[in-house]
Write an enzyme that holds these catalytic residues in place. Structure first.
Site, PDB file in Angstrom:
ATOM      1  N   HIS A 112       0.923  -1.215   0.013  1.00 24.72           N
ATOM      2  CA  HIS A 112      -0.091  -0.202   0.103  1.00 24.72           C
ATOM      3  C   HIS A 112       0.760   0.994   0.103  1.00 24.72           C
ATOM      4  O   HIS A 112       0.381   2.506   0.196  1.00 24.72           O
ATOM      5  CB  HIS A 112      -0.925  -0.205   1.339  1.00 24.72           C
ATOM      6  CG  HIS A 112      -2.127  -0.854   1.394  1.00 24.72           C
ATOM      7  ND1 HIS A 112      -2.654  -1.506   0.331  1.00 24.72           N
ATOM      8  CD2 HIS A 112      -2.333  -1.445   2.492  1.00 24.72           C
ATOM      9  CE1 HIS A 112      -3.711  -2.242   0.902  1.00 24.72           C
ATOM     10  NE2 HIS A 112      -3.183  -2.596   1.995  1.00 24.72           N
ATOM     11  N   ARG A 253     -16.216  -6.428   2.862  1.00 25.71           N
ATOM     12  CA  ARG A 253     -17.584  -5.907   3.569  1.00 25.71           C
ATOM     13  C   ARG A 253     -18.548  -5.783   2.364  1.00 25.71           C
ATOM     14  O   ARG A 253     -19.161  -7.127   2.366  1.00 25.71           O
ATOM     15  CB  ARG A 253     -17.092  -4.574   4.047  1.00 25.71           C
ATOM     16  CG  ARG A 253     -18.150  -4.203   4.895  1.00 25.71           C
ATOM     17  CD  ARG A 253     -18.079  -2.569   5.479  1.00 25.71           C
ATOM     18  NE  ARG A 253     -18.039  -1.692   4.461  1.00 25.71           N
ATOM     19  CZ  ARG A 253     -19.019  -1.032   3.949  1.00 25.71           C
ATOM     20  NH1 ARG A 253     -20.249  -1.277   4.564  1.00 25.71           N
ATOM     21  NH2 ARG A 253     -18.944  -0.223   2.925  1.00 25.71           N
ATOM     22  N   LYS A 254     -18.791  -4.885   1.812  1.00 22.42           N
ATOM     23  CA  LYS A 254     -19.806  -4.918   0.760  1.00 22.42           C
ATOM     24  C   LYS A 254     -19.119  -5.120  -0.695  1.00 22.42           C
ATOM     25  O   LYS A 254     -19.643  -5.785  -1.655  1.00 22.42           O
ATOM     26  CB  LYS A 254     -20.532  -3.461   0.792  1.00 22.42           C
ATOM     27  CG  LYS A 254     -21.463  -3.577   2.086  1.00 22.42           C
ATOM     28  CD  LYS A 254     -22.480  -2.246   1.661  1.00 22.42           C
ATOM     29  CE  LYS A 254     -23.611  -2.462   2.604  1.00 22.42           C
ATOM     30  NZ  LYS A 254     -24.417  -0.924   2.494  1.00 22.42           N
ATOM     31  N   GLY A 255     -18.051  -4.312  -0.881  1.00 20.58           N
ATOM     32  CA  GLY A 255     -17.355  -4.385  -2.265  1.00 20.58           C
ATOM     33  C   GLY A 255     -18.248  -3.683  -3.459  1.00 20.58           C
ATOM     34  O   GLY A 255     -18.054  -4.011  -4.580  1.00 20.58           O
TER      35      GLY A 255
END
EC number: 2.8.2.-
Length: 296
Positions: A112, A253-255
Site C-alpha cells: 500500500h 465488507r460490501k465491495g
C-alpha cells in the site's frame, strides 16, 4: 493466520493513540509496520520476474491478491496453498524479508506504500507492477468501516472526522491523491498497468485476461472464465472464512460501487468533487477513473 492473529491480539491491548506513528509525515501501523520493518525494506531486492501488486488501502488489494494467486496457479499448473500472511512487504519483519530471497519464482509481492517509499528495486529491476485504483468516494467509505473493524488501527471517531482526515491525507499510508498523482507520472511506463476497481466489477473475465497477459501468465478461455467465476466479490466473501479465517469480515465488507451515497452529505460530496477536480482534472488517470459516472 497465526502470526497476524498474535499481532491483532497485541494491538487489541493498545490504546488507540498508540496504534499509529508518523514517519516522514505519513501515518503507519505501530504493530504491523514498525520503523525497523520499513528501514529494512530499503534492502529488499526485487526480481524481474516478481509480480508486484499495488493499491491504496481499500481499493481492492485483497480481492486482487486472490485473483492473482488463482492466475499463477492456473498458468503454472501449481496448486499452492496461499501463505498465512498477506503479501504486503511493509508488514514483513526484517527476518522474513531476508527469507524472501530464497523464495522460488514467481513471487507475489504487494504494498500500500506510496511509490516514493517502495523498495527502489521495484523500479530498477523492472518487474511488472499492477496498480489498482478505486473512486475516492467509495474508497473513503470502505476505509472508514475498515478502521472500525480492524483492531490494529484506531477506531474512527466518527464518519465526519474520518472524512475530514481522509481529505487532508491524515490517514494510514497517507493521501489518496498523493498516491494517484505519483502513479499518474508512471502511467505510460510499460512495466506498469493501472486497472480500475469499477471496471473489474463490471467485467471481471476481461480484467483477468488482461492481467494474465500483462504478467505473461497465459490462460485458456476456460481458465479465465473459471477464475472470474470464483473471484466475484460474493464468492470471495463466501470463501473469506477459509482464506482469511476470523479476519475475513474485516477485509471483505460490501465491495459495492456507489455505497458512498449512503454516507456522504451533500456538502461532503461537493467538497470531494472540488478536491478531485483540483488534483486530477485533465490527467490520464482521471480519464480512466470515470469519476462523473461513479461519483455523481
Amino acid at each position: 493466520m497465526s502470526q497476524m492473529k498474535s499481532r491483532m491480539e497485541t494491538a487489541a491491548k493498545m490504546k488507540d493513540e498508540d496504534k499509529l506513528y508518523r514517519r516522514d509525515g505519513i501515518l503507519y501501523s505501530t504493530v504491523l509496520s514498525p520503523p525497523e520493518t520499513l528501514d529494512k525494506l530499503k534492502d529488499l531486492q526485487a526480481r524481474e520476474d516478481d509480480l508486484i501488486l499495488v493499491a491504496y488501502p481499500k481499493c481492492g488489494f485483497n480481492w486482487m491478491v486472490a485473483v492473482l494467486r488463482k492466475i499463477i496457479n492456473a498458468s503454472t499448473g501449481k496448486d499452492e496453498k496461499p501463505p498465512e500472511r498477506p503479501p504486503l512487504v511493509e508488514f514483513l519483519p526484517p527476518t522474513v524479508q531476508e527469507e524472501m530471497a530464497q523464495m522460488p519464482p514467481p513471487r507475489l509481492l504487494g504494498t500500500h506504500l506510496h511509490p516514493d517509499n517502495m523498495p527502489a528495486t521495484f523500479f530498477t529491476k523492472k518487474p511488472k507492477i499492477l496498480v489498482v485504483f478505486r473512486n475516492p468516494k467509495d474508497t473513503v467509505v470502505s476505509y472508514y468501516h475498515f478502521m472500525n473493524k480492524n483492531p490494529v488501527l484506531p477506531n474512527a471517531e466518527s464518519w465526519d472526522k474520518f472524512f475530514s482526515d481522509f481529505m487532508t491525507g491524515d490517514v494510514s499510508w497517507g493521501s489518496y491523491f498523493d498516491h494517484a498523482l505519483a502513479w499518474e507520472k508512471r502511467i505510460d511506463d510499460p512495466n506498469v498497468m493501472i486497472v480500475m476497481y469499477e471496471d473489474l466489477k463490471q467485467n471481471l473475465p476481461e480484467g483477468v485476461k488482461k492481467i494474465s497477459e500483462f504478467f505473461s501468465l497465459p490462460l485458456t478461455d476456460e481458465q479465465v472464465s473459471s477464475i472470474a467465476g470464483q473471484s466475484t466479490f460474493s464468492a470471495m466473501v463466501e470463501n473469506s472464512q477459509k482464506s482469511h479465517g476470523n479476519f475475513g469480515s474485516i477485509f471483505f465488507r460490501k465491495g459495492e460501487v456507489g455505497d458512498w451515497k449512503n454516507h456522504f452529505s451533500e456538502a461532503q460530496s461537493k467538497q470531494m468533487d472540488e478536491l478531485y477536480h483540483s488534483k486530477l482534472a485533465g490527467t490520464k488517470l482521471a480519464a480512466r477513473m470515470n469519476y462523473d459516472l461513479y461519483c455523481q
